[in-house]
Design a protein around this motif. Structure first.
Motif, mmCIF file in Angstrom:
data_model
loop_
_atom_site.group_PDB
_atom_site.id
_atom_site.type_symbol
_atom_site.label_atom_id
_atom_site.label_comp_id
_atom_site.label_asym_id
_atom_site.label_seq_id
_atom_site.Cartn_x
_atom_site.Cartn_y
_atom_site.Cartn_z
ATOM 1 N N MET A 181 31.911 33.798 40.218
ATOM 2 C CA MET A 181 31.808 35.783 40.028
ATOM 3 C C MET A 181 31.771 36.455 41.146
ATOM 4 S SD MET A 181 27.952 38.024 39.560
ATOM 5 C CE MET A 181 27.292 37.834 41.261
ATOM 6 N N PRO A 182 32.646 35.810 42.517
ATOM 7 C CA PRO A 182 32.818 36.581 43.353
ATOM 8 C C PRO A 182 34.327 36.194 43.488
ATOM 9 C CG PRO A 182 31.494 35.217 44.225
ATOM 10 C CD PRO A 182 31.171 34.842 42.900
ATOM 11 N N MET A 183 35.014 35.853 42.786
ATOM 12 C CA MET A 183 36.638 35.799 42.237
ATOM 13 C C MET A 183 36.486 36.594 41.158
ATOM 14 S SD MET A 183 38.526 33.255 40.433
ATOM 15 C CE MET A 183 38.557 33.316 38.609
ATOM 16 N N TRP A 184 36.037 37.444 40.544
ATOM 17 C CA TRP A 184 35.942 38.161 39.336
ATOM 18 C C TRP A 184 35.363 39.596 40.608
ATOM 19 C CZ3 TRP A 184 38.646 36.766 35.383
ATOM 20 C CH2 TRP A 184 38.270 35.537 34.680
ATOM 21 N N VAL A 185 34.600 39.683 41.173
ATOM 22 C CA VAL A 185 34.239 41.155 41.739
ATOM 23 C C VAL A 185 35.571 41.543 42.713
ATOM 24 C CG1 VAL A 185 32.873 41.716 43.693
ATOM 25 C CG2 VAL A 185 32.116 40.644 41.668
ATOM 26 N N SER B 191 41.571 41.613 51.045
ATOM 27 C CA SER B 191 42.129 40.406 51.939
ATOM 28 C C SER B 191 42.386 38.856 51.932
ATOM 29 C CB SER B 191 40.655 40.551 53.251
ATOM 30 O OG SER B 191 40.095 39.093 52.541
ATOM 31 N N ARG B 192 43.531 38.321 52.796
ATOM 32 C CA ARG B 192 44.187 36.691 52.598
ATOM 33 C C ARG B 192 42.737 35.895 52.470
ATOM 34 N NH1 ARG B 192 47.432 34.886 57.234
ATOM 35 N NH2 ARG B 192 48.444 36.273 57.576
ATOM 36 N N ALA B 193 41.208 36.369 52.723
ATOM 37 C CA ALA B 193 40.410 35.253 53.203
ATOM 38 C C ALA B 193 40.221 35.350 51.691
ATOM 39 C CB ALA B 193 39.553 35.786 53.573
ATOM 40 N N ARG B 194 39.805 36.415 50.662
ATOM 41 C CA ARG B 194 39.749 36.819 48.985
ATOM 42 C C ARG B 194 40.639 36.690 48.290
ATOM 43 N NH1 ARG B 194 34.634 36.971 47.559
ATOM 44 N NH2 ARG B 194 33.224 38.578 49.641
ATOM 45 N N LEU C 135 32.172 27.077 46.115
ATOM 46 C CA LEU C 135 31.385 27.344 46.928
ATOM 47 C C LEU C 135 31.722 27.363 48.449
ATOM 48 C CD1 LEU C 135 28.723 27.490 48.318
ATOM 49 C CD2 LEU C 135 28.494 24.906 48.752
ATOM 50 N N LEU C 136 33.014 26.592 48.835
ATOM 51 C CA LEU C 136 34.013 26.441 50.598
ATOM 52 C C LEU C 136 34.785 27.652 50.315
ATOM 53 C CD1 LEU C 136 34.057 22.424 50.890
ATOM 54 C CD2 LEU C 136 32.071 24.073 51.821
ATOM 55 N N SER C 137 35.069 28.290 49.303
ATOM 56 C CA SER C 137 36.417 29.242 49.385
ATOM 57 C C SER C 137 35.598 30.423 49.433
ATOM 58 C CB SER C 137 36.937 29.378 47.339
ATOM 59 O OG SER C 137 37.549 28.120 47.141
ATOM 60 N N ASN C 138 33.853 30.454 48.616
ATOM 61 C CA ASN C 138 33.280 31.568 48.580
ATOM 62 C C ASN C 138 32.689 31.690 49.740
ATOM 63 O OD1 ASN C 138 33.559 32.630 46.206
ATOM 64 N ND2 ASN C 138 32.248 31.955 45.317
ATOM 65 N N LEU C 139 32.775 31.115 50.668
ATOM 66 C CA LEU C 139 31.994 30.604 52.084
ATOM 67 C C LEU C 139 32.885 30.825 53.190
ATOM 68 C CD1 LEU C 139 29.397 30.268 54.053
ATOM 69 C CD2 LEU C 139 29.949 28.008 53.194
ATOM 70 N N GLN C 140 34.233 30.669 52.904
ATOM 71 C CA GLN C 140 35.255 30.499 53.858
ATOM 72 C C GLN C 140 35.696 32.467 53.793
ATOM 73 O OE1 GLN C 140 38.609 31.421 53.936
ATOM 74 N NE2 GLN C 140 38.401 31.991 51.890
#
Length: 312
Positions: free
Chosen positions: A114-118, A131-134, A281-286
Motif C-alpha cells: 500500500m505505501p507504494m501505491w500511496v 524522494s529517492r528513498a520513496r 517491509l525493509l523497502s518501506n522501513l528504509q
C-alpha cells in the motif's frame, strides 16, 4: 524528542508500551476480521459479507460513537466522502476475495504494498515530488511482489492480482482521507464510511443474496467488530509510536496470519511469502527512516503529503 537518540530510546517507556499494546490489539483485530470474513464467505456471498460487516459497524457506532453525530448534518465534503467510500468499498471487495482464495499470510504480505501505491497517487494526484528513498521503496515493493507471486514458476493466482488492486484502492482511499481530515474529525470519517458503505453493501448483496443461518451470527460479529477495532487500535498506536516503529511491528501480522492459517485451515507456510514480504517491509522501513532523518535535519518538510493535500 531528542533527535540524537535512536527511535526506541526517544520514546517514553509508558508511551512505547501503550503503543505496543495497541499494535498487538490492532494485529489481532485484523486477523479476526479476516477469519470472520472467510468463515462467512463459506455460506454467504462476499457481497453479503461486506454488507453485514458494515451493519455490525453501524450498531457499534450507535452504541459508542454518538458523540460525533453532530458533525454529520454539516455535510462537509460529502462528494469526497462518497468517492472515497466507493473506492474503499471496491478495495474491500477485492481484499475479501483474496482472503477467501489465498493463504492469509499471502494476503497480508501483498497488502503491505500500500505505501507504494500511496507514493504513486501522491505524485499523480497531488503533484508531490517522489524522494529517492520513496522511489527505492517502490522498486523494492515491486521486487517483493515478484518474489511472492513468482511469475514463470507457475500460473499466477488471479486472486493475488485482486489483492494488489485492493492495496492500490486502499492507497487511493488514504490520500482522500488525508484531504478529509482538514475539515472532518476521524470519528466523522468513520461514521460517513458506515453510512455510505452500508447501502452500497445492501445493493450489492441483493444481487447475490443467500439464506442467513443462525451460525453466521458469531462470524458477523467477529468480522464487523474486528474491522472497526483494527483501525481504531492502529490509530491509537500511531498516536504513541513513530511510523518507523509501527511498520516493522505491523509486519508481524504476516507470521501471525501464517500461524492462524496453518492451524485453522491447514495452509502450508510458504517461505517465499516471508522473503517477498520482508523485502517489501525493509523497502518501506528504509524510506520512513530516511524521511525521518530528513525531517530532523531540515532536509524534508514535516508532512509533505498532508500539506499538499490540504492546499487542494
Amino acid at each position: 524528542m531528542n533527535p540524537k537518540l535512536p527511535v526506541f530510546l526517544s520514546l517514553s517507556g509508558s508511551s512505547f508500551n501503550q503503543g505496543l499494546m495497541w499494535m498487538g490489539l490492532s494485529m489481532a483485530s485484523f486477523i479476526a476480521m479476516s477469519v470472520g470474513s472467510r468463515e462467512l464467505a463459506a455460506t454467504l456471498s462476499i457481497r453479503q459479507v461486506l454488507f453485514f460487516r458494515a451493519l455490525v459497524g453501524l450498531f457499534v457506532i450507535l452504541a459508542v460513537g454518538r458523540s460525533v453525530f453532530p458533525e454529520i448534518p454539516a455535510m462537509r465534503r460529502v462528494p469526497l466522502h462518497l468517492l472515497r467510500n466507493i473506492v474503499h468499498f471496491t478495495a474491500q471487495y477485492f481484499w475479501t476475495v483474496g482472503v477467501v482464495l489465498l493463504p492469509l499470510a499471502s494476503v497480508f504480505a501483498l497488502e503491505f504494498t500500500m505505501p507504494m501505491w500511496v507514493t504513486l497517487f501522491a505524485w499523480i494526484l497531488l503533484g508531490e515530488r517522489i524522494s529517492r528513498a520513496r522511489l527505492l521503496a517502490t522498486v523494492g515493493g515491486f521486487i517483493g511482489v515478484l518474489v511472492i507471486v513468482r511469475p514463470g514458476v507457475g500460473m499466477i493466482d488471479p486472486a493475488a492480482g485482486l489483492v494488489l488492486i485492493a492495496a492500490a484502492g486502499y492507497g487511493l482511499s488514504l490520500i482522500m482521507v488525508k484531504r478529509l481530515t482538514r475539515q472532518c474529525s476521524p470519528g466523522a470519517i468513520v461514521v460517513w464510511m458506515i453510512l455510505i458503505q452500508l447501502p452500497l453493501g445492501l445493493i450489492a448483496a441483493m444481487t447475490d443474496w443467500r439464506p442467513v443461518q443462525a451460525g453466521d451470527m458469531p462470524w458477523m460479529m467477529l468480522a464487523g467488530i474486528g474491522a472497526l477495532s483494527a483501525h481504531f487500535c492502529q490509530a491509537q498506536a500511531l498516536k504513541r509510536l513513530e511510523a518507523s516503529v509501527v511498520i516493522p511491528i505491523d509486519f508481524l501480522r504476516v507470521p501471525m496470519a501464517a500461524v492462524v492459517g496453518y492451524y485453522a485451515y491447514g495452509e502450508a507456510i510458504d517461505l517465499w511469502v516471508f522473503l517477498g514480504g520482508g523485502i517489501i517491509l525493509l523497502s518501506n522501513l528504509q524510506a520512513v527512516l530516511a524521511e525521518r532523518h530528513g525531517r530532523l535535519t531540515g532536509a524534508l518538510p514535516a508532512e509533505p503529503l498532508v500539506e499538499k493535500a490540504d492546499r487542494r
